[in-house]
Design a protein around this motif. Structure first.
Motif, PDB file in Angstrom:
ATOM      1  N   GLY A 183       0.858  -1.213   0.128  1.00 43.15           N
ATOM      2  CA  GLY A 183      -0.035  -0.037  -0.019  1.00 43.15           C
ATOM      3  C   GLY A 183       0.770   1.406   0.020  1.00 43.15           C
ATOM      4  O   GLY A 183       0.517   2.346   0.402  1.00 43.15           O
ATOM      5  N   PHE A 184       2.225   1.160  -0.490  1.00 44.55           N
ATOM      6  CA  PHE A 184       2.939   2.516  -0.470  1.00 44.55           C
ATOM      7  C   PHE A 184       3.166   3.123   0.715  1.00 44.55           C
ATOM      8  O   PHE A 184       2.788   4.229   0.864  1.00 44.55           O
ATOM      9  CB  PHE A 184       2.502   3.347  -1.682  1.00 44.55           C
ATOM     10  CG  PHE A 184       2.435   2.839  -2.968  1.00 44.55           C
ATOM     11  CD1 PHE A 184       3.415   2.557  -3.670  1.00 44.55           C
ATOM     12  CD2 PHE A 184       1.178   2.731  -3.830  1.00 44.55           C
ATOM     13  CE1 PHE A 184       3.520   1.965  -4.909  1.00 44.55           C
ATOM     14  CE2 PHE A 184       1.163   2.087  -4.731  1.00 44.55           C
ATOM     15  CZ  PHE A 184       2.344   1.535  -5.438  1.00 44.55           C
ATOM     16  N   PRO A 185       3.466   2.231   1.910  1.00 42.93           N
ATOM     17  CA  PRO A 185       3.726   3.114   3.161  1.00 42.93           C
ATOM     18  C   PRO A 185       4.616   4.248   3.196  1.00 42.93           C
ATOM     19  O   PRO A 185       4.632   5.132   3.948  1.00 42.93           O
ATOM     20  CB  PRO A 185       4.034   2.023   4.039  1.00 42.93           C
ATOM     21  CG  PRO A 185       4.675   0.907   3.310  1.00 42.93           C
ATOM     22  CD  PRO A 185       3.993   0.934   1.962  1.00 42.93           C
ATOM     23  N   GLY A 186       5.676   4.162   2.264  1.00 46.86           N
ATOM     24  CA  GLY A 186       6.715   5.152   2.147  1.00 46.86           C
ATOM     25  C   GLY A 186       8.191   4.778   2.851  1.00 46.86           C
ATOM     26  O   GLY A 186       7.907   4.085   3.842  1.00 46.86           O
ATOM     27  N   ARG A 187       8.984   5.618   2.329  1.00 50.52           N
ATOM     28  CA  ARG A 187      10.504   5.246   3.063  1.00 50.52           C
ATOM     29  C   ARG A 187      11.113   6.359   3.103  1.00 50.52           C
ATOM     30  O   ARG A 187      11.223   7.199   2.056  1.00 50.52           O
ATOM     31  CB  ARG A 187      11.178   3.895   2.509  1.00 50.52           C
ATOM     32  CG  ARG A 187      12.376   3.553   3.183  1.00 50.52           C
ATOM     33  CD  ARG A 187      12.844   2.290   2.611  1.00 50.52           C
ATOM     34  NE  ARG A 187      12.358   1.409   3.121  1.00 50.52           N
ATOM     35  CZ  ARG A 187      12.564  -0.142   2.857  1.00 50.52           C
ATOM     36  NH1 ARG A 187      13.501  -0.255   2.142  1.00 50.52           N
ATOM     37  NH2 ARG A 187      11.932  -1.283   3.621  1.00 50.52           N
ATOM     38  N   VAL A 188      12.092   6.491   4.190  1.00 46.50           N
ATOM     39  CA  VAL A 188      13.051   7.662   4.154  1.00 46.50           C
ATOM     40  C   VAL A 188      14.527   6.963   4.399  1.00 46.50           C
ATOM     41  O   VAL A 188      14.478   5.978   5.209  1.00 46.50           O
ATOM     42  CB  VAL A 188      12.647   8.568   5.393  1.00 46.50           C
ATOM     43  CG1 VAL A 188      13.881   9.429   5.752  1.00 46.50           C
ATOM     44  CG2 VAL A 188      11.483   9.386   5.187  1.00 46.50           C
ATOM     45  N   TYR A 189      15.280   7.679   3.740  1.00 41.21           N
ATOM     46  CA  TYR A 189      16.851   7.125   3.793  1.00 41.21           C
ATOM     47  C   TYR A 189      17.837   8.120   4.145  1.00 41.21           C
ATOM     48  O   TYR A 189      17.522   9.211   4.056  1.00 41.21           O
ATOM     49  CB  TYR A 189      17.217   6.556   2.269  1.00 41.21           C
ATOM     50  CG  TYR A 189      16.572   5.469   1.661  1.00 41.21           C
ATOM     51  CD1 TYR A 189      16.866   4.336   1.564  1.00 41.21           C
ATOM     52  CD2 TYR A 189      15.302   5.858   0.850  1.00 41.21           C
ATOM     53  CE1 TYR A 189      15.951   3.440   1.180  1.00 41.21           C
ATOM     54  CE2 TYR A 189      14.642   5.227   0.079  1.00 41.21           C
ATOM     55  CZ  TYR A 189      14.722   3.789   0.100  1.00 41.21           C
ATOM     56  OH  TYR A 189      14.103   2.933  -0.488  1.00 41.21           O
ATOM     57  N   VAL A 190      18.647   7.584   4.940  1.00 38.99           N
ATOM     58  CA  VAL A 190      19.926   8.487   5.096  1.00 38.99           C
ATOM     59  C   VAL A 190      21.137   7.846   4.172  1.00 38.99           C
ATOM     60  O   VAL A 190      21.617   6.755   4.539  1.00 38.99           O
ATOM     61  CB  VAL A 190      20.396   8.604   6.588  1.00 38.99           C
ATOM     62  CG1 VAL A 190      21.806   9.443   6.808  1.00 38.99           C
ATOM     63  CG2 VAL A 190      19.231   9.085   7.723  1.00 38.99           C
ATOM     64  N   LEU A 191      21.589   8.839   3.277  1.00 44.17           N
ATOM     65  CA  LEU A 191      22.364   8.259   2.343  1.00 44.17           C
ATOM     66  C   LEU A 191      23.664   8.852   2.834  1.00 44.17           C
ATOM     67  O   LEU A 191      24.311  10.089   3.264  1.00 44.17           O
ATOM     68  CB  LEU A 191      22.283   9.098   1.137  1.00 44.17           C
ATOM     69  CG  LEU A 191      20.802   8.652   0.507  1.00 44.17           C
ATOM     70  CD1 LEU A 191      20.696   9.548  -0.760  1.00 44.17           C
ATOM     71  CD2 LEU A 191      20.746   7.076   0.251  1.00 44.17           C
ATOM     72  N   SER A 192      24.848   8.114   2.593  1.00 47.45           N
ATOM     73  CA  SER A 192      26.294   8.435   2.914  1.00 47.45           C
ATOM     74  C   SER A 192      26.940   9.392   2.267  1.00 47.45           C
ATOM     75  O   SER A 192      26.863   9.075   0.821  1.00 47.45           O
ATOM     76  CB  SER A 192      27.000   7.310   2.963  1.00 47.45           C
ATOM     77  OG  SER A 192      28.657   7.361   3.055  1.00 47.45           O
ATOM     78  N   GLY A 193      27.351  10.688   2.536  1.00 45.98           N
ATOM     79  CA  GLY A 193      28.048  11.447   1.555  1.00 45.98           C
ATOM     80  C   GLY A 193      29.313  10.933   1.148  1.00 45.98           C
ATOM     81  O   GLY A 193      29.671  11.322  -0.117  1.00 45.98           O
ATOM     82  N   ALA A 194      29.901  10.316   1.939  1.00 46.13           N
ATOM     83  CA  ALA A 194      31.191   9.699   1.281  1.00 46.13           C
ATOM     84  C   ALA A 194      30.836   8.680   0.207  1.00 46.13           C
ATOM     85  O   ALA A 194      31.543   8.584  -0.773  1.00 46.13           O
ATOM     86  CB  ALA A 194      31.827   8.815   2.787  1.00 46.13           C
TER      87      ALA A 194
END
Length: 501
Positions: A183-194
């Motif tokens: 049902g498309f609950p959604g997601r948040v990511y923290v991406l590594s700048g390195a």
């Protein structure tokens, strides 16, 4: 132009903030399309900016009809100095990309442009970015939201370094994330700048113009660039059934250090379409909710309670607010909230709320003025702008109901009689509120019909104005110079405003 804006970075290293503006419609060889377009203006040092953009990036219409596109520039954000060259880098979201050959997959992409590896001036295809990350599954819509990263506490370093490697990291939202089966609950990511920096060295970018990269082979999240952390929407209701849709990650912003984060900012995330199977069939959306993710370990989630169905709680979010002088508060936009006055319902008046997440208490609630205002369409804490100030954007409807408010300057002079068709009278209005005062200390209204002024604005724009105080930058993406009001043949070119005191 003006569906997104960021002014907390310095692209050319002259010590003056620059302005990054996105337009999701854009133009392609003179034909209307939706590839999207991003323009970079240099801060002038006198409170304004360059008269023309020094860098232009255009999305791709590769393989698509002219009425379609990837929406390159849906969100833009400076993301700190990833390559340690003394200049800030930036990211651009294109949530409908890539093209599958028959349609846009809407996995979404985030394009990173590094100041040391990309031309400082010129016009280029946005897919020639130094690094591109792509969503994990179809309909993820990665790039819908990108948290601005900058030196918000003025200590000379970027504030969001999740893994303490001295390189700024990036928080992004994919509100369609995981899969349609859930049902498309959604997601948040923290991406590594390195990792982004490493990918840039491998992937390349446009270093030798002219450059056209219509359909790049981009690394995907979780494969070549494993995120440092990720979180999903609730996904199930109290009965354990899948949700229809949370859209967790529709909005994402840095907050202050609310939990025990070791001196690091936390995240506040909005999920405005959260809707359980217990909702009635007539409900368009659920009540929505917002969540604060605290600390580098991110083990603690502070749930901010939602309201009633259709309110769009969490449509916009912001941190950097400290209203109770005891902790770091968060600001939530609730543009679908209905105002009731003497038994009459003013639908979609909207409201904003300031919460103390640790106390789980609502400190302040400020409603829109009239039905249809969509007050809280976007929100932004201004931090040290001038003490405790909060800017609240109202996607206002110019109507007799709105102009009848004797306490505020109406927009009747700018929008006489409303528009020629439903929705044409959206002048838009932005407000600045100081502390807990419910009356604005400053307002600005769109110049003409359909402007939608205040759609997007920047937290702080230090462009070197004469007062030495931060400037305020806001946009009116539907601005057009109509020969005949409402004439659809005249394009909505958009307009960007810089205010300084």
């Amino acid at each position: 132009m003006g569906t997104s804006v960021s002014a907390v970075g310095d692209w050319n290293g002259d010590g003056i903030n620059d302005i990054l503006v996105g337009g999701t419609i854009g133009w392609d060889n003179g034909l209307p399309a939706e590839p999207g377009r991003v323009e970079l203006y240099l801060g002038s040092g006198t409170g304004g900016c360059s008269a023309a953009p020094v860098l232009i990036l255009v999305g791709s219409t590769f393989g698509s009809p002219v009425s379609d596109g990837e929406c390159f520039g849906y969100d833009v954000a400076f993301v700190g100095d990833l390559d340690d060259d003394g200049r800030d880098d930036f990211a651009v979201g294109s949530p409908r990309a890539p093209w599958t050959g028959t349609e846009w997959s809407e996995r979404g992409r985030i394009h990173f442009f590094l100041s040391s590896m990309f031309p400082a001036t010129g016009t280029y295809d946005g897919n020639c970015a130094n690094a591109i990350l792509e969503g994990e599954t179809d309909r993820d819509r990665l790039g819908t939201s990108i948290a601005e990263v900058g030196d918000f506490n003025f200590d000379g370093t970027d504030d969001f370094d999740w893994n303490d490697d001295q390189i700024a990291d990036i928080a992004v939202g994919a509100p369609g994330g995981i899969s349609s089966l859930l049902g498309f609950p959604g997601r948040v990511y923290v991406l590594s700048g390195a990792a982004v920096l490493q990918g840039a060295a491998i992937y390349g970018g446009c270093v030798t113009p002219p450059c056209h990269c219509a359909s790049p082979s981009a690394p995907q999240l979780g494969i070549g660039h494993q995120p440092l952390a990720s979180w999903s929407g609730q996904g199930t209701n109290p009965l354990g059934e899948p949700e229809r849709r949370d859209r967790f990650g529709w909005s994402v912003a840095l907050a202050g250090e609310i939990g025990d984060g070791g001196g690091k900012p936390d995240l506040v995330v909005g999920a405005p379409q959260f809707l359980t199977f217990l909702a009635t069939p007539t409900d368009r959306w659920g009540p929505g909710y917002a969540r604060v993710i605290t600390g580098p370990s991110a083990l603690d989630f502070i749930q901010i309670p939602p309201g009633a169905n259709d309110e769009l709680f969490g449509f916009s979010v912001s941190g950097q607010v400290n209203m109770n002088f005891g902790g770091k508060d968060v600001l939530i936009g609730i543009p679908g909230w209905d105002k009731v006055v003497e038994g009459q319902v003013k639908a979609d008046a909207g409201r904003v709320a300031i919460f103390d997440p640790l106390a789980e208490a609502e400190i302040l609630s400020n409603p829109g003025r009239s039905g249809g205002d969509f007050f809280g369409f976007s929100v932004q804490g201004l931090g040290r702008f001038d003490g405790n100030e909060v800017i609240i954007d109202s996607y206002a409807v110019c109507s007799s109901r709105f102009t009848a408010d004797a306490n505020l300057q109406g927009c009747a002079a700018n929008c006489p009689g409303g528009g020629p068709a439903p929705g044409d009278d959206l002048c838009g209005r932005a407000y600045v509120f100081q502390g807990l005062n419910l009356r604005p200390c400053w307002t600005v209204t769109g110049e003409a019909l359909r402007d939608s002024a205040g759609w997007a604005f920047s937290r702080i724009g230090n462009l070197g104005g004469p007062s030495g105080l931060p400037e305020l930058i806001l946009t009116a993406p539907r601005f057009a110079t109509y020969a005949t009001p409402g004439n659809p043949s005249i394009p909505e070119v958009g307009r960007i405003y810089v205010f300084h005191r």
